[in-house]
Design a protein around this motif. Structure first.
Motif, PDB file in Angstrom:
ATOM      1  N   CYS A 440      33.810  57.026  45.727  1.00 41.20           N
ATOM      2  CA  CYS A 440      34.826  56.033  45.356  1.00 41.20           C
ATOM      3  C   CYS A 440      35.112  56.081  43.862  1.00 41.20           C
ATOM      4  N   ASP A 441      34.077  56.356  43.059  1.00 38.33           N
ATOM      5  CA  ASP A 441      34.292  56.494  41.614  1.00 38.33           C
ATOM      6  C   ASP A 441      35.201  57.684  41.307  1.00 38.33           C
ATOM      7  N   GLN A 442      35.073  58.739  42.110  1.00 38.67           N
ATOM      8  CA  GLN A 442      35.927  59.911  41.915  1.00 38.67           C
ATOM      9  C   GLN A 442      37.385  59.543  42.170  1.00 38.67           C
ATOM     10  N   LEU A 443      37.628  58.775  43.226  1.00 35.89           N
ATOM     11  CA  LEU A 443      38.992  58.316  43.503  1.00 35.89           C
ATOM     12  C   LEU A 443      39.465  57.354  42.411  1.00 35.89           C
ATOM     13  N   ALA A 444      38.574  56.461  41.988  1.00 26.40           N
ATOM     14  CA  ALA A 444      38.934  55.494  40.946  1.00 26.40           C
ATOM     15  C   ALA A 444      39.254  56.186  39.630  1.00 26.40           C
ATOM     16  N   SER A 445      38.561  57.286  39.346  1.00 25.21           N
ATOM     17  CA  SER A 445      38.851  58.043  38.132  1.00 25.21           C
ATOM     18  C   SER A 445      40.250  58.634  38.181  1.00 25.21           C
ATOM     19  N   MET A 446      40.649  59.140  39.358  1.00 24.16           N
ATOM     20  CA  MET A 446      42.005  59.661  39.501  1.00 24.16           C
ATOM     21  C   MET A 446      43.041  58.560  39.304  1.00 24.16           C
ATOM     22  N   LEU A 447      42.684  57.333  39.704  1.00 24.82           N
ATOM     23  CA  LEU A 447      43.590  56.195  39.566  1.00 24.82           C
ATOM     24  C   LEU A 447      43.469  55.513  38.200  1.00 24.82           C
ATOM     25  N   ASP A 448      42.504  55.975  37.389  1.00 21.48           N
ATOM     26  CA  ASP A 448      42.242  55.419  36.065  1.00 21.48           C
ATOM     27  C   ASP A 448      41.877  53.940  36.143  1.00 21.48           C
ATOM     28  N   ILE A 449      40.964  53.588  37.066  1.00 21.02           N
ATOM     29  CA  ILE A 449      40.547  52.190  37.212  1.00 21.02           C
ATOM     30  C   ILE A 449      39.023  52.053  37.152  1.00 21.02           C
ATOM     31  N   LEU A 450      38.327  53.061  36.621  1.00 24.89           N
ATOM     32  CA  LEU A 450      36.874  52.967  36.488  1.00 24.89           C
ATOM     33  C   LEU A 450      36.512  51.928  35.427  1.00 24.89           C
ATOM     34  N   PRO A 451      35.469  51.121  35.673  1.00 20.98           N
ATOM     35  CA  PRO A 451      35.045  50.130  34.680  1.00 20.98           C
ATOM     36  C   PRO A 451      34.158  50.758  33.610  1.00 20.98           C
ATOM     37  N   THR A 452      34.750  51.181  32.517  1.00 19.16           N
ATOM     38  CA  THR A 452      34.018  51.803  31.413  1.00 19.16           C
ATOM     39  C   THR A 452      33.706  50.774  30.334  1.00 19.16           C
ATOM     40  N   VAL A 453      32.796  51.140  29.422  1.00 17.62           N
ATOM     41  CA  VAL A 453      32.458  50.257  28.307  1.00 17.62           C
ATOM     42  C   VAL A 453      33.705  49.939  27.488  1.00 17.62           C
ATOM     43  N   ARG A 454      34.533  50.947  27.251  1.00 19.64           N
ATOM     44  CA  ARG A 454      35.738  50.762  26.444  1.00 19.64           C
ATOM     45  C   ARG A 454      36.702  49.762  27.089  1.00 19.64           C
ATOM     46  N   LYS A 455      36.769  49.758  28.416  1.00 18.87           N
ATOM     47  CA  LYS A 455      37.749  48.918  29.102  1.00 18.87           C
ATOM     48  C   LYS A 455      37.257  47.493  29.336  1.00 18.87           C
ATOM     49  N   VAL A 456      35.953  47.314  29.566  1.00 20.54           N
ATOM     50  CA  VAL A 456      35.464  45.975  29.932  1.00 20.54           C
ATOM     51  C   VAL A 456      34.502  45.389  28.906  1.00 20.54           C
ATOM     52  N   GLY A 457      34.097  46.168  27.919  1.00 16.07           N
ATOM     53  CA  GLY A 457      33.133  45.678  26.939  1.00 16.07           C
ATOM     54  C   GLY A 457      31.702  45.931  27.386  1.00 16.07           C
ATOM     55  N   LEU A 458      30.815  45.996  26.428  1.00  8.41           N
ATOM     56  CA  LEU A 458      29.423  46.357  26.722  1.00  8.41           C
ATOM     57  C   LEU A 458      28.724  45.338  27.621  1.00  8.41           C
ATOM     58  N   ARG A 459      28.911  44.058  27.344  1.00  5.94           N
ATOM     59  CA  ARG A 459      28.213  43.019  28.120  1.00  5.94           C
ATOM     60  C   ARG A 459      28.602  43.072  29.592  1.00  5.94           C
ATOM     61  N   ARG A 460      29.899  43.116  29.862  1.00  5.60           N
ATOM     62  CA  ARG A 460      30.350  43.123  31.264  1.00  5.60           C
ATOM     63  C   ARG A 460      30.026  44.457  31.940  1.00  5.60           C
ATOM     64  N   TRP A 461      30.110  45.544  31.192  1.00  2.00           N
ATOM     65  CA  TRP A 461      29.768  46.850  31.759  1.00  2.00           C
ATOM     66  C   TRP A 461      28.308  46.866  32.186  1.00  2.00           C
TER      67      TRP A 461
END
Length: 525
Positions: A440-461
């Protein structure tokens, strides 16, 4: 055709979630979902009395239709309320369909007999009529169609009425085999049940001795981020320790167990068989595909199910001794073969389409207007939420929000090599085996919706990495940051600390593999 037309074949869980996302993302399209049956609950909507799902409600629900959290109330354990029971999943699908008004786009009792390629797209053959669609998404999934066995004995299928007072041999080691063996061994039926295994089985408990919560709730992204080879090697040792020292785990991690047999001899036999089955599963198929239908171990311990080896010849009278060299002679009345799944895709398309020709199990390498949803077989996990991720990817491609990879054929060939290398015992022509969340992460990466540190912040990640793994974490229209912040973390600090340590080892392990791969000594992981 005056407007674009999309056909969705099948209105089970995969078809319904695909239809929902298609209606959201394809305004102005004519969208029709064909269902051969008379309802939209799919094959697991209400399969048989006493049904209990092997995945929790929390991990099986669609991210676009949330109804459950991962709190794991201890009071719910005895009745298995964290899992779908009986017709509950069917009710969930009906509610889902009603909430989004899907019924108006579904044609019930509409059987698609054949699909053929035409200039405008695809022609669907139904009875005496035909219709042409620009795009087609097949959502009929993998059907349980066990291999035929040579025997003069009556053959029982899993959905048949359960016999009483019979000697029955169940052949197979997957969840379906363990489940039907358990049902047949119910004391009130008075059957003599034999489970015929070629290898062992790695049994994952529904409720884990760590914290006493569903095993799903201890499977987090920190654990799953570790290389599969390293994770499985360490996991094997952990499973062996968990079996041998279950009571110590329960005391140490406050599992508050319920439902264990009070008879010490029965508990000892259960533990003994769990260990034997796990040891015999090492490096074999069912050490890869875990079995969460763990109730059958109680039947084995209490003598209602006998574990035997594979049959000798076609008579189903002589069997090898399980993990031994002896011969066991029995006189069964019925055989229940539970080996093999089929897609039915080749029959539907006169051999034109095969599951193996769909990249990631959903994108056809040659036909940009043909897709699959629901044909991936999770090693451990569930099909509905995988299907939702596939649906999001497929609909984004059809809507033009995502570009079809230009090197799709090369990617697919590389992926096929990996699958065939990692799953040599499986018929990967008919199904795609996947690890649920890495896939599912592979599909999410193609959709650019993976929860990364940059996108959600360190605490939430960090919270996402420790909380129960779920498709609710992806950063799409269904993402709820407040729900993530309030999500319960069940992994004890000690286990989290061990995982962090293993992750550091994992980084070194991956670097070593890459270096060895560059020298041509091993295949990359």
């Amino acid at each position: 055709m005056s407007c674009k037309r999309l056909a969705i074949i099948g209105a089970g869980s995969s078809g319904l979630v695909t239809l929902k996302h298609a209606l959201d993302r394809l305004p102005g399209w004519e969208i029709v979902c064909f269902e051969k049956g008379g309802d939209t609950v799919g094959c697991w909507g209400n399969p048989y009395p006493g049904f209990i799902s092997t995945s929790t409600k929390f991990t099986t629900q669609f991210s676009c239709y949330r109804k459950w959290d991962c709190e794991a109330d201890p009071a719910s354990r005895a009745k298995r309320e964290d899992f779908f029971r009986g017709a509950e999943y069917g009710h969930y699908l009906k509610d889902f369909s009603g909430a989004f008004g899907l019924e108006k786009n579904i044609r019930l009792h509409a059987t698609v007999d054949r699909i053929t390629k035409v200039e405008e797209g695809w022609k669907l053959w139904m009875g005496e009529g035909t219709e042409v669609f620009n795009h087609v998404i097949v959502c009929t999934g993998l059907a349980e169609r066990p291999r035929k066995v040579k025997t003069h004995l009556p053959v029982l299928r899993s959905m048949d009425e359960l016999p009483e007072g019979k000697g029955i041999v169940v052949v197979g080691g997957g969840e379906s085999a363990a489940d039907i063996a358990h049902r047949l061994a119910a004391p009130e039926l008075g059957n003599r049940v034999y489970l015929s295994l070629k290898t062992g089985i790695r049994v994952s408990p529904r409720y884990h001795p760590i914290r006493g919560v569903p095993s799903d709730f201890l499977r987090n992204r920190l654990m799953l981020s570790i290389h599969r080879g390293l994770r499985n090697a360490i996991g094997q040792k952990f499973v062996e320790a968990r079996i041998r020292h279950r009571e110590k785990f329960e005391r140490a991690f406050h599992a508050n167990p319920e439902g264990h047999a009070k008879d010490e001899a029965i508990n000892a036999r259960r533990k003994q068989w769990d260990a034997r089955l796990t040891a015999a599963a090492k490096d074999n198929l069912f050490n890869v595909f875990h079995t969460k239908s763990d109730e059958f171990l109680d039947d084995v311990a209490e003598g209602r199910i006998s574990i035997i080896g594979p049959p000798k010849g076609d008579g189903f009278r002589e069997f090898s001794e399980f993990d031994g060299e002896g011969i066991i002679e029995i006189e069964p009345d019925i055989v229940c073969p539970m080996i093999g799944y089929t897609s039915g895709l080749e029959d539907l398309t006169d051999g034109e389409l095969r599951v193996r020709d769909f990249h990631l199990g959903c994108l056809h390498v040659r036909h940009a207007d043909m897709f699959l949803v629901g044909f991936a077989r999770p090693i451990i996990g569930n099909v509905p939420t995988i299907s939702e991720m596939q649906a999001k990817l497929v609909i984004s491609l059809i809507a033009g929000n995502l570009e079809r990879p230009r090197d799709l054929k090369a990617r697919h060939e590389q992926e096929r090599e990996r699958v065939e290398r990692e799953f040599p015992l499986l018929n990967t022509e008919a199904l795609l085996p996947v690890e649920m969340f890495p896939y599912c992460d592979q599909l999410a990466s193609m959709l650019d919706i993976l929860p990364t540190v940059r996108k959600v912040g360190l605490r939430r990640w960090w919270k996402i990495m420790r909380a129960p793994a779920s498709t609710l974490h992806y950063l799409d229209d269904d993402y709820d940051a407040d729900a993530v912040d309030s999500q319960r973390v069940h992994s004890p600090p000690l286990i989290t600390g061990l995982l962090v340590l293993i992750k550091l080892i994992d980084l070194v392990y991956r670097r070593m593999r890459r270096r060895a791969s560059s020298r041509g000594s091993v295949c990359p992981g």
